[in-house]
Scaffold this motif. Structure first.
Motif, mmCIF file in Angstrom:
data_model
loop_
_atom_site.group_PDB
_atom_site.id
_atom_site.type_symbol
_atom_site.label_atom_id
_atom_site.label_comp_id
_atom_site.label_asym_id
_atom_site.label_seq_id
_atom_site.Cartn_x
_atom_site.Cartn_y
_atom_site.Cartn_z
ATOM 1 N N ILE A 29 0.832 -1.204 0.000
ATOM 2 C CA ILE A 29 0.000 0.000 0.000
ATOM 3 C C ILE A 29 0.868 1.256 0.000
ATOM 4 N N MET A 30 2.045 1.167 0.604
ATOM 5 C CA MET A 30 2.931 2.332 0.683
ATOM 6 C C MET A 30 3.516 2.687 -0.677
ATOM 7 N N TYR A 31 3.581 1.710 -1.590
ATOM 8 C CA TYR A 31 4.199 1.939 -2.886
ATOM 9 C C TYR A 31 3.187 2.216 -3.994
ATOM 10 N N LEU A 32 1.893 2.151 -3.677
ATOM 11 C CA LEU A 32 0.878 2.386 -4.699
ATOM 12 C C LEU A 32 0.734 3.851 -5.110
ATOM 13 N N PRO A 33 0.691 4.819 -4.182
ATOM 14 C CA PRO A 33 0.360 6.192 -4.615
ATOM 15 C C PRO A 33 1.301 6.788 -5.648
ATOM 16 N N TRP A 34 2.598 6.438 -5.616
ATOM 17 C CA TRP A 34 3.522 7.081 -6.551
ATOM 18 C C TRP A 34 3.211 6.732 -8.006
ATOM 19 N N MET A 35 2.501 5.620 -8.234
ATOM 20 C CA MET A 35 2.164 5.240 -9.604
ATOM 21 C C MET A 35 1.201 6.233 -10.250
ATOM 22 N N PHE A 36 0.481 6.997 -9.437
ATOM 23 C CA PHE A 36 -0.528 7.894 -9.972
ATOM 24 C C PHE A 36 -0.001 9.304 -10.249
ATOM 25 N N TRP A 37 1.228 9.590 -9.794
ATOM 26 C CA TRP A 37 1.734 10.945 -10.033
ATOM 27 C C TRP A 37 3.183 10.977 -10.479
ATOM 28 N N ALA A 38 3.978 9.967 -10.149
ATOM 29 C CA ALA A 38 5.393 9.985 -10.509
ATOM 30 C C ALA A 38 5.585 9.661 -11.983
ATOM 31 N N MET A 39 6.736 10.058 -12.517
ATOM 32 C CA MET A 39 7.085 9.755 -13.899
ATOM 33 C C MET A 39 7.238 8.239 -14.057
ATOM 34 N N PRO A 40 6.570 7.626 -15.035
ATOM 35 C CA PRO A 40 6.674 6.161 -15.196
ATOM 36 C C PRO A 40 8.109 5.728 -15.448
ATOM 37 N N SER A 41 8.563 4.793 -14.660
ATOM 38 C CA SER A 41 9.906 4.257 -14.828
ATOM 39 C C SER A 41 9.847 2.992 -15.679
ATOM 40 N N PHE A 44 8.044 0.296 -13.809
ATOM 41 C CA PHE A 44 6.594 0.447 -13.839
ATOM 42 C C PHE A 44 6.028 0.058 -15.202
ATOM 43 N N LEU A 45 6.734 0.417 -16.290
ATOM 44 C CA LEU A 45 6.281 0.031 -17.624
ATOM 45 C C LEU A 45 6.328 -1.486 -17.801
ATOM 46 N N ALA A 46 7.391 -2.111 -17.268
ATOM 47 C CA ALA A 46 7.470 -3.573 -17.339
ATOM 48 C C ALA A 46 6.330 -4.220 -16.553
ATOM 49 N N TRP A 47 6.006 -3.658 -15.393
ATOM 50 C CA TRP A 47 4.892 -4.168 -14.597
ATOM 51 C C TRP A 47 3.569 -4.000 -15.336
ATOM 52 N N SER A 48 3.409 -2.873 -16.033
ATOM 53 C CA SER A 48 2.176 -2.635 -16.789
ATOM 54 C C SER A 48 2.029 -3.640 -17.919
#
Length: 224
Positions: A29-41, A44-48
């Protein structure tokens, strides 16, 4: 020796007066919010891409009747895999190695699908107890076998995941405890074998997450 060995899977062990074992589970839960505002790394793209491929795979298993039904199983996959990988870190309790967590994941999904199926598709559920082409004499036996098979599904899901997580961790613990007994010349071999085992455990962490999500999807698709 065995008590100390299995204490790594004891959810009641504590650090001082604080019980911190289960604290690893809600860390996602602590790592979820950054996905909504941070620059996609790239991670994150690999996870998507992984989630998109998993959605396409589970959509085939679930069928066209539930287009958004894959979301819960994708979330289940992510939760289990996150906990599996956390358990590979030193001094972090693996929540998925304990039946309390695995049964808590498997039992509600199975119960919800069974209740939905028997309330909305009663004839289909009765028909599913007798496979096509079964001789009339074997019908009562097949009904009994299929009933038992349906009842033990959450248990097999939970035990499969917990047993696979415990087996690899026990092997790593056993190898690590023999390090001080070996000669210095054998230490590189021990470290190399543990490194290979760690790679194997990383693969098992992903595979068991997928197996749990895929089997849950198949069990759910049978009631539609």
């Amino acid at each position: 020796m065995m008590a100390n060995l299995f204490s790594s899977f004891d959810p009641l062990s504590s650090f001082g007066n604080l019980s911190l074992n289960w604290a690893s589970t809600p860390l996602a839960i602590m790592y979820l919010p950054w996905m909504f505002w941070a620059m996609p790394s790239r991670a994150f793209l690999a996870w998507s891409h992984l989630m998109t491929a998993l959605h396409q795979e589970l959509k085939i298993l679930l069928g066209p009747t539930s287009p958004g039904g894959t979301l819960i199983f994708i979330s289940l996959f992510g939760l289990i895999m996150f906990n599996n990988f956390l358990g590979l870190m030193p001094y972090i309790f693996t929540g998925t190695s304990h039946l309390v967590m695995t049964l808590s994941l498997a039992l509600p999904l199975w119960a919800a699908s069974m209740i939905f199926g028997w309330l909305n598709h009663t004839k289909h559920m009765f028909a599913h107890l007798v496979p096509a082409g079964t001789p009339a004499l074997l019908t009562p036996l097949m009904v009994l076998i299929e009933t038992v098979s349906n009842l033990i599904r959450p248990g097999t899901l939970a035990v499969r995941l917990a047993a696979n997580m415990i087996a690899g961790h026990l092997l790593l613990t056993l190898l690590g405890n023999t390090g001080f007994l070996l000669a210095k010349a054998l230490l590189p071999i021990l470290l190399f074998s543990q490194f290979l085992l760690l790679i194997l455990e990383s693969a098992v962490a992903i595979i068991q997450s997928y197996v749990f999500a895929a089997l849950s999807t198949l069990y759910t698709s049978e009631v539609n």
